[in-house]
Motif scaffolding. Structure first.
Motif: not given
Length: 174
Positions: A149-161
């Protein structure tokens, strides 16, 4: 079977021609069904990833708007978000399953894997919208499927997603 008219012209199809045509159509249908299943799996992962991203952004926005903690709980088959409402009105900045207000509860078809700092599958957004963790969350195809898939993950950082594609052990943001 050929039918002859009085002028000598042949009309119709032989049984062999019909069998070959039906076999070819059958093979094409099988290929289309297989391709449809793969596409359905691919788009299913993308849809669930985007919904998860949307729910995380909503929890972060609510934390900012309401000036209170919001908690995220992730399992292998779903996730839930909670608003810190215990004790009323502003909460105590600690998750209490029985007393905090559940905002979202989603069960997904694809398994969720987390690589959150410390192996935790739970985190929170503070009253300023700052996440308490930094790392990746991704959805995997169901057994028997091999899709990209083109999108299958999420990065979570303190101030951004951000969303992205899980490649070589990390989430490459798009």
């Amino acid at each position: 079977m050929r039918v002859r008219s009085g002028t000598g012209d042949q009309k119709g199809f032989t049984m062999v021609e019909i069998v070959i045509t039906v076999a070819i159509v059958g093979i094409l249908v099988m290929m289309a069904v297989s391709s449809f299943k793969e596409l359905s799996e691919k788009y299913g992962i993308e849809a669930e990833t985007k919904q998860f991203y949307s729910d995380l952004m909503s929890a972060r926005g609510r934390a900012l708007q309401r000036n209170r903690y919001h908690f995220v709980r992730i399992t292998s088959n779903g996730y839930a978000t909670y608003e810190d409402t215990n004790p009323i009105p502003d909460g105590n900045r600690a998750y209490d399953a029985a007393l905090d207000n559940q905002v979202v509860n989603v069960t997904v078809k694809h398994s969720i894997t987390t690589a959150l700092t410390g192996g935790a599958a739970n985190f929170e957004f503070d009253s300023h919208g700052i996440a308490s963790v930094t790392d990746n969350v991704w959805l995997s195809p169901r057994p028997g499927f091999s899709v990209n898939p083109d999108y299958d993950c999420i990065t979570i950082r303190e101030t951004r997603i951000n969303t992205g594609r899980f490649t070589a052990g990390s989430c490459v943001e798009k």
